[in-house]
Design a protein around this motif. Structure first.
Motif, short mmCIF file in Angstrom:
data_model
loop_
_atom_site.label_atom_id
_atom_site.label_comp_id
_atom_site.label_asym_id
_atom_site.label_seq_id
_atom_site.Cartn_x
_atom_site.Cartn_y
_atom_site.Cartn_z
N LEU A 111 0.93 -1.29 0.11
CA LEU A 111 0.09 0.02 -0.08
C LEU A 111 0.80 1.27 0.08
O LEU A 111 1.99 1.18 0.42
CB LEU A 111 -1.05 -0.07 1.22
CG LEU A 111 -2.06 -1.09 1.34
CD1 LEU A 111 -2.77 -0.95 2.45
CD2 LEU A 111 -2.60 -1.29 0.11
N CYS A 156 -13.38 -0.92 1.32
CA CYS A 156 -13.42 -0.31 0.13
C CYS A 156 -13.69 1.27 0.24
O CYS A 156 -13.17 1.90 -0.43
CB CYS A 156 -14.18 -1.24 -0.89
SG CYS A 156 -13.92 -2.85 -0.51
N TYR A 163 -11.00 3.23 1.40
CA TYR A 163 -9.72 3.43 0.76
C TYR A 163 -10.07 4.13 -0.51
O TYR A 163 -9.33 4.87 -1.09
CB TYR A 163 -8.86 2.34 0.62
CG TYR A 163 -9.52 1.09 -0.45
CD1 TYR A 163 -9.66 1.35 -1.93
CD2 TYR A 163 -9.60 -0.16 0.12
CE1 TYR A 163 -10.18 0.25 -2.61
CE2 TYR A 163 -10.31 -1.07 -0.87
CZ TYR A 163 -10.30 -0.94 -2.36
OH TYR A 163 -10.89 -1.91 -2.99
N GLU A 192 -2.88 2.00 -5.94
CA GLU A 192 -1.83 2.24 -4.95
C GLU A 192 -0.80 2.53 -5.61
O GLU A 192 0.16 3.34 -5.19
CB GLU A 192 -1.82 1.03 -3.94
CG GLU A 192 -3.32 1.15 -2.93
CD GLU A 192 -3.26 2.24 -1.98
OE1 GLU A 192 -1.91 2.59 -1.41
OE2 GLU A 192 -4.21 2.75 -1.66
N SER A 240 -7.91 -1.03 -7.34
CA SER A 240 -7.50 -0.19 -6.41
C SER A 240 -5.96 -0.50 -5.94
O SER A 240 -5.57 0.48 -5.59
CB SER A 240 -8.45 -0.14 -5.19
OG SER A 240 -8.89 -1.72 -5.16
N VAL A 280 -2.24 5.03 4.17
CA VAL A 280 -3.26 4.48 4.78
C VAL A 280 -4.50 5.34 5.27
O VAL A 280 -4.13 6.45 5.69
CB VAL A 280 -2.70 3.65 6.04
CG1 VAL A 280 -2.09 2.41 5.47
CG2 VAL A 280 -2.19 4.37 7.21
N LYS A 292 -9.79 7.54 0.32
CA LYS A 292 -8.62 8.13 0.42
C LYS A 292 -7.85 8.30 -1.01
O LYS A 292 -7.24 9.18 -1.26
CB LYS A 292 -7.80 6.96 1.27
CG LYS A 292 -6.40 7.04 1.22
CD LYS A 292 -5.65 5.99 1.63
CE LYS A 292 -5.51 4.89 0.52
NZ LYS A 292 -4.88 3.78 0.49
N GLN A 293 -7.99 7.23 -1.90
CA GLN A 293 -7.71 7.28 -3.07
C GLN A 293 -8.11 8.38 -3.97
O GLN A 293 -7.57 9.16 -4.76
CB GLN A 293 -7.79 5.85 -3.75
CG GLN A 293 -6.99 4.78 -3.41
CD GLN A 293 -7.03 3.51 -4.04
OE1 GLN A 293 -7.81 3.58 -4.90
NE2 GLN A 293 -6.12 2.54 -4.11
N ASP A 311 -10.30 -3.81 8.52
CA ASP A 311 -9.09 -2.95 8.32
C ASP A 311 -8.05 -2.93 9.31
O ASP A 311 -7.83 -3.83 9.94
CB ASP A 311 -9.52 -1.40 8.36
CG ASP A 311 -10.08 -0.80 9.64
OD1 ASP A 311 -10.10 -1.98 10.81
OD2 ASP A 311 -10.86 -0.06 9.85
#
Lengths: 566, 384, 380, 142
Positions: free
Chosen positions: A185, A323, A326, A283, A279, A188, A329-330, A463
């Motif tokens: 990753l 999901c 993240y 990363e 995804s 985080v 986040k992404q 997580d």
């Protein structure tokens, strides 16, 4: 010789778990009519403190000499009710449990028949209880140390906790490096901390810890023994040499998960269109900062959630739990890297329940990541761009959405080797295919195999904070036998009535543990209780029943059978 | 070596007694276990240490009151023991092999003397014969030479003997087995003119001690084989007809029909050489039921046969011993209700034994089928 | 109409309103049909006014919605059920009524006479299945009567004969399989067809049943419950015969009027009832690849993402609410884009709708629509 | 006798480690199966004495199921292998003695095979329904 047994029968409602399908009052009324039963009660939760108190009080006030509990599987609460029986003042092995939940209320839909069956089972338990003999608890020493299988975050945390308590730990990792998926990753959630900075000190601590032995490229291929004294065969894929055998007292399984392969959703075009990525691939791109497609910076980036999760079509009914976060986040990182790009997240529901989750989601939207409700039905290509076809369910309108980069938020799946490990460790799996914990609420890191514990995503998607919490819980459970130094072993062993024994030695021949042996002087069998594991193979082989298994004597079993025939 | 015990004046029995006496006199054994005629004329096994008393020994008497393997156990099983010679029929030898596997008898320091069997009578029949017509021993022994084994007129051999297809013995040392039951010393009656001499096979060392140094041809092995095959063929025919008939009965009536008249005397179990338990399970506390229990059963079926568990007794006994059943038929002889116990056990026995490819009484080295296993057998069982 | 009991019966309560059904629906983009929203209505409103939903007849029963639903809800079944309500109350388009009536009276939707059902085979010897055979060939209504489609059963019979199969047909006793009847909501008629059809099929004693049409194939396979009879679409059987070496191609297909040299470039259109609904994707392609001189190219939208031709679910007999935009027209343009000269199909409806679209779009000189069996026949 | 109304009675001896745990799993997974089975927990299939099987059969139970670990998985190394021989012998004796040996089922069911347990009970119930009641149910003279 004791006088007639005095039996108390306790029928548990288990909330509505039993009571909804079994008429527990009727079962208790029936139990009261059985021979030797002096009291029969039903109660909401027998395992609760007040429930146990009922039993203890009855033992004292009604001079009970036997206790029958009709409730869940003995694998759940046999120790609980033995404890209550002991505290009531009689031998704990005077308690007989019968399972009317897993074997009755949970598997039948006809209330009348389920009640009928529960009655028969209670009758058989009462018949057996009348014939129970007292036993003493027995225990054996524990091999200090633990094996942790899996070198991801869960495995490393668990290994460190056990090692910090001063016990040797063998960390068995299949690949050639530690770190698991987290090592792949970038950052985080919700802290946006670098995954590297998180994982590398952890790996270093594991590698340098004096009590941790890391076995890379290694897999457990054999298992013998029981809680307190396991022996594991480890195979190293890179070395030809002799495979080490590890002797330990407890085992923690932390084998993690596989990532869903979106080729199983062919309508999404993954593997076909280079600008449809997972995804995890995102990363890597975020780590390098290179988001270009065909050398161009994407102007329209779309995220699709729930790929391979919550989806009966691929057999994964569960939510992968990470999901949503993240993706938030992404998508936010994409916005930061490409301030001019339009970033859209297609979602069904947004689940950001963890600590700081909702706040992170708020900030993500504030950074102009656009959330559109409606999952994407299919993707095809038009003029070099991919077209997402779906419905914006809030607009109630089918849409075609052109994007130049699509990220599939893939979920987690049980590892492909879960079945192999499940067979090796005799661990059941839940319907989702992940390893099953002993109890979803009360024993979330235990398994049905004593001394084997679960940590991390091998038990279900979670997580990093949840993984670490579970790993620490598994470590502390695994430490209990190591710290105590002894574990209880089967109290019931084979016993010989020398007067009946003809010395044929069949019990000796069938015992794999060498527990019975023929006395050279008298020519009769004698059992070494330390070696006896209580399987009863000897008793089945003995024609005169000179050797019998305590708690499973022919009188008891035939009384049970007979009661079932009524 | 093979030799012949010389018979003088056509008295075969005296020659056999002489042979047994020499075993004691030469110090080969401390005692001989052999059927003896009591002063009253009955025949029973005895452990004989005084060679003079062997004048009463009669291992050729055509009567079988018990399977002598049962009495070999107690005299052989534990140290210290003396050296014993035991004179046994083929079915007794086979039972002995099973009892050795069950650690109920020992072959250590044991000289087994196997004797070909020409067929035997039940005790009551034999007693009537003795009292009424006398036993024609000469004709009986003569039948060994021709292989025309027939009972004396007006009498019948024991049921088990009529269908016994393993009536002959083979010496452990001889090398030529003929499929017979093995013993250290064998008195080979089949095909021989017993009024002239008794063919015997025994280890060289033993022969030397007994002064039997004169190797004598006796009847040719081919002749013996021919007679044995003839006997077996005739007996097998009878056996198969009875198997077929019993199969039919079991299928139609069930074992509960065939054994309907059982009086639960347990005689079959008492005389069975294989039933070795000190106390039968069915006489043990496990089957001591409470009065209330009987009442429950009576209520459940409306009526309940007593003593309880009669068929369970027979089926359990089948489970316990049928793989080791050597078919000696003592159970049938002992049954006061004259049930075909032996036929049932042999019929079922041969089917169960075939499943495990097991021959009871064959070889002490072969493990009992139910205490052993192979991991890769019956792989399909349990997986359906 | 009350919603609750139907919502329960169809297990609509599992719906999470993700929109994949409507998102994937080929007609939702051009008409008012929104199945997700219909489900929502069913869940939250006690009553539904069916008069307000003429778009219910737009559904082609392609079942993309069923294929996509992550919660095992079967959205298309709701449409079928709602149509059923309309059928029961007699509120159906006239053309649908005519088709259903014809099926009831003549066993086919086209108003043709039952006794003419075997006319397609005039001059070709075909055994009567009633005499007993290993494989029962179910021809189907359109292949029996439509002059354009009749070439397909003829080609199939030639291929079966060449492979030495023991097969037979039901002749004039054959009746409509009912696949479209069910999709149009006429449950009673469908049940009658199933009952009579099952009895007739079982009476033949064949252990395999092969169909020309994916529609017949679907209903026999998934709705009839024909125990002991293996149901096949012809592409499966032909692919099997090729695999076993029982069908030998002697030459590239002799395409009449073809002037171009070199490989014949073919693209293949997955019929909904064969592909999405029964996941038969590989066999038709295997046949095309086995034909000498044929080069198979794929359209972007293939297999699970194939575009419906709009011929199913009763749409052969009713126009729907938007006649201007036809999916078949889009489809033939997609085929042209691949550079293919032939658009191969494996379904009588697709053959008719797509060929029609080629004419309407004026693509006659660039694209021919042919059934796979036509190509096979020309190469044998 | 109307076989539809006939509800067979099955006694199951299940080994603690595999089959019994498998039955527990069927429960926790809420896999439905017919209520005709009554389970008796034993430690190992290798401890099931044939007499325990014979007793209920003679009393009229319609079927006896013995459930153990799959070969190679016995918690006690080899109990199931011994059970296999014992039950094979028992079934042959039953068959030879004129009983329906197919009222006795030996099945390997692992701790993770809740579905297999439920399926086994379902199949056995259906099989016995088809077969009809154990005649011993009505015979008093056994």
């Amino acid at each position: 010789m004791e006088s007639q047994p005095r039996i108390g029968v306790y029928v548990c409602h288990c909330g509505t778990n039993i009571a909804a399908m079994v008429d527990v009052e009727q079962v208790a009324e029936f139990a009261a009519t059985l021979p030797h039963v002096v009291v029969a009660r039903d109660y909401l939760y027998m395992c609760s403190d007040p429930g146990q108190t009922l039993i203890k009080q009855d033992i004292q006030e009604q001079q009970l000499t036997r206790v029958v509990v009709a409730a869940c599987s003995p694998s759940m609460h046999e120790p609980t009710f033995r404890g209550a029986t002991r505290e009531g003042g009689i031998n704990p092995y005077f308690m007989q449990m019968i399972n009317i939940r897993e074997q009755c209320s949970w598997v039948h839909t006809d209330r009348e028949k389920a009640t009928q069956k529960a009655k028969a089972l209670v009758a058989s338990a009462v018949a057996k209880a009348a014939l129970l003999e007292p036993l003493e608890d027995r225990e054996v020493g524990v091999t200090p140390g633990a094996v942790v299988i899996g070198g991801g975050v869960a495995g490393m945390i668990a290994a460190l906790d056990v090692a910090d308590a001063g016990f040797p730990v063998y960390l068995v990792e299949k690949s050639d490096h530690l770190g698991g998926h987290v090592a792949d990753l970038n950052r985080v959630f919700p802290t946006l901390e670098s995954a590297k900075e998180l994982i590398e000190p952890l790996i270093k601590r594991v590698q340098t810890h004096p009590h941790v032995t890391v076995l890379l490229n290694s897999q457990v291929t054999g298992l013998e023994g029981y809680v307190g004294n396991f022996e594991l065969q480890v195979t190293n894929s890179k070395s030809e040499g002799p495979n080490p055998k590890l002797s330990v007292g407890s085992i923690i399984i932390a084998t993690g998960y596989d990532i869903f392969d979106p080729r199983r959703k062919p309508e999404l075009g993954y593997g076909q269109y280079p600008n449809v990525i997972t995804s995890l691939e995102m990363e890597h791109r975020l780590a390098t900062g290179d988001l270009t497609v065909d050398g161009r910076s994407p102007q329209n980036v779309a995220f699709i959630q729930c790929v391979g999760s919550r989806d009966a079509q691929v057999g994964n009914l569960y939510c992968s739990r990470v999901c949503c976060m993240y993706t938030a986040k992404q998508s936010r990182l994409v916005r930061e890297l490409l301030p001019q790009a339009r970033v859209t997240v297609f979602f069904i529901d947004v689940r950001v329940f963890g600590k700081g989750g909702e706040e992170f989601y708020d900030e993500t939207r504030a950074k102009r990541v656009r959330y559109r409700r409606g999952s994407v039905s299919e993707i095809y290509q038009r003029d070099g761009r991919v077209v997402l076809v779906g419905e914006d369910t809030l607009l109630s309108r089918p849409i075609e959405f052109e994007a130049d980069l699509v990220v599939l938020a893939v979920g987690m799946e049980p590892r492909a080797d879960t079945a192999t490990l499940s067979t090796l460790f005799k661990l059941p799996r839940s319907a989702d295919g992940f390893f099953m914990e002993s109890h979803p609420k009360l024993r979330p890191v235990d398994t049905v195999v004593d001394g084997v514990f679960l940590a991390g995503c091998c038990q279900g998607p979670k997580d990093i904070p949840d993984t670490v919490a579970q790993a620490k819980a598994a470590a502390s459970s695994a430490l209990i036998p190591l710290i105590l130094g002894t574990v209880p072993v089967e109290s019931a062993t084979a016993v010989v009535d020398a007067d009946l024994c003809a010395g044929c030695g069949m019990c000796v021949d069938v015992c794999p543990f060498g527990a019975p042996a023929l006395d050279p002087l008298w020519g009769v069998s004698r059992v070494n209780a330390v070696l006896c594991k209580g399987c009863g193979a000897c008793a089945a082989a003995c024609p005169s029943k000179a050797i019998q298994m305590q708690r499973f004597t022919p009188e008891q079993i035939m009384a049970q059978v007979d009661a079932l025939m009524e | 070596m093979k030799t012949v015990i010389p018979v003088e004046n056509g008295d075969t029995l005296v020659a056999v007694r002489g042979f047994l006496k020499r075993l004691l006199e030469a110090g080969v054994v401390d005692a001989v276990l052999v059927p003896m005629e009591t002063p009253a004329g009955a025949v029973t096994p005895a452990l004989v240490s005084d060679s003079r008393l062997l004048d009463a020994a009669n291992p050729l008497a055509p009567v079988m009151g018990l399977n002598a393997a049962r009495v070999v156990g107690p005299v052989s099983i534990r140290e210290p023991r003396g050296k014993i010679a035991a004179v046994l029929r083929p079915c007794e030898l086979r039972a002995l092999v099973e009892l050795v596997k069950l650690k109920q008898a020992s072959l250590d320091d044991m000289v087994t003397i196997g004797v070909d069997c020409l067929g035997t009578y039940d005790v009551p029949v034999y007693e009537v014969m003795r009292a009424d017509d006398g036993v024609d021993v000469a004709a009986y022994l003569a039948s060994a030479q021709s292989g025309e084994l027939a009972p004396q007129d007006g009498y019948a051999f024991r049921d088990a003997c009529q269908m016994c297809e393993k009536p002959h013995v083979s010496a452990l040392s001889s090398g030529e087995r003929l499929g017979g039951v093995e013993a250290v010393v064998t008195l080979e009656l089949f095909g021989a003119d017993l009024s002239a001499g008794i063919p015997v096979t025994l280890p060289d060392e033993l022969a030397e001690k007994l002064g039997l140094t004169d190797p004598s041809p006796g009847p040719s092995p081919a002749r013996r084989r021919e007679i044995i095959e003839k006997v077996i063929a005739a007996r097998t025919q009878v056996r198969d007809a009875r198997f077929a008939e019993m199969d039919r009965r079991l299928e139609q009536e069930g074992i509960e029909g065939v054994f309907a008249a059982c009086v639960r005397c347990h005689n079959c179990m008492t005389v069975c050489p294989i039933c070795y338990c000190k106390t039968c399970l069915f006489k043990s506390p496990t089957f001591d039921h409470e009065p209330l229990q009987y009442m429950n059963w009576a209520h459940r079926k409306g009526a309940y046969r007593l003593p309880a568990d009669t068929m369970l007794f027979h089926l359990t006994r089948l489970n316990h011993i049928v793989l080791s059943c050597v078919g000696c038929g003592m159970c049938t002889s002992a049954c006061p209700a004259e049930l075909p116990v032996g036929r049932v056990f042999r019929t079922i026995g041969q089917q169960v034994q075939a499943v495990f490819d097991y021959v009871p009484g064959g070889n002490v080295e072969e493990p009992l089928p139910l205490i052993t296993f192979r991991e890769d057998e019956w792989m399909e069982v349990g997986e359906e | 109409m009350k919603t609750e009991s139907m919502a329960e019966q169809l297990e609509l309560f599992g719906c999470i309103q993700c929109g994949k059904c409507t998102g994937g629906c080929p007609v939702a983009r051009k008409t008012e049909l929104n199945i997700r929203s219909l489900i929502y209505d069913m869940l939250v409103e006690p009553e539904m006014d069916l008069k307000a939903h003429p778009e219910l007849w737009d559904c082609t029963a392609c079942f993309t919605c069923v294929e996509r639903c992550p919660k095992d809800v079967r959205p298309a079944e709701l449409i079928i059920k709602l149509r059923g309500q309309l059928v029961e109350s007699g509120r159906i388009p006239e053309t649908i009524g005519t088709a259903l009536n014809s099926i009831f009276r003549q066993g086919n939707p086209s108003g043709m006479a039952r006794e003419d059902r075997a006319a397609w085979a005039n001059g070709i010897p075909v055994k009567a299945a009633q005499e007993g055979c290993e494989i029962l060939y179910f021809v189907g209504c359109i292949p029996c009567y439509d002059p354009r489609v009749q070439v397909v059963p003829r080609a199939l019979v030639r291929a079966f004969t060449a492979a030495g199969l023991d097969f037979g047909t039901l002749g004039t006793e054959e009746s409509c399989c009912g696949n479209e009847v069910r999709c149009m909501g006429e449950e009673g008629l469908f049940e009658m067809l199933v009952e009579d059809g099952s009895e007739l099929i079982h009476s033949v004693g064949a252990n395999r049943l092969v169909t020309t049409s994916p529609h017949c194939f679907n209903t026999f396979k998934n709705e009839y419950g024909l125990d002991g009879v293996e149901v096949l679409h012809y592409t499966q059987l032909i692919a099997e015969l090729i695999e076993q070496g029982r069908l030998d191609f002697s030459h590239p297909p002799n395409l009449p009027g073809r002037e171009a040299e070199g490989k014949i470039i073919v693209t293949y259109h997955d019929p909904c009832f064969l592909g999405k609904q029964n996941h038969i994707f590989d066999e038709p392609r295997a046949i095309l690849k086995a034909i000498p001189g044929v080069k198979l190219v794929e359209m972007d939208r293939n297999r699970e993402r194939s575009l419906c031709c709009e011929g199913g679910g009763g749409r052969m007999w009713v126009e729907g609410t938007n006649v201007e935009e036809r999916l078949a027209s889009q489809r033939v343009h997609q085929a042209v884009e691949t550079g293919a000269e032939i658009l191969a199909v494996a379904c009588p409806f697709c053959l008719l709708t797509l060929e029609d679209a080629v004419k309407v779009q004026g693509l006659d000189d660039r694209l021919r629509v042919m059934d796979i069996m036509e190509l096979v026949d020309l190469a044998l | 006798m109307n076989n539809n109304a006939f509800e067979p009675k099955i006694v199951a001896f299940l080994c603690n480690w595999c089959a019994y745990t498998g039955a527990d799993l069927a429960g926790t997974s809420r896999i439905q199966y017919p209520p005709n089975v009554r389970i008796i927990r034993v430690m190992c299939s290798g401890s099931v004495d044939p007499t325990y099987v014979l007793k209920p059969l003679l009393d009229g139970v319609d079927g006896v199921l013995i459930g153990g670990c799959h070969p190679g998985d016995c918690h006690y190394q080899s109990g199931n292998y011994k059970a296999r021989r014992r039950i094979i012998a028992l079934k042959q004796i039953l068959k030879s003695a004129g009983f329906d040996d197919d009222r006795v089922w030996l099945r390997w069911i692992s701790a993770s095979e809740g579905g297999r347990f439920a399926e086994t009970v379902t199949k056995m119930t259906e099989f016995l329904k088809e077969k009809g009641p154990n005649p011993m149910r009505r015979e008093w003279a056994v």
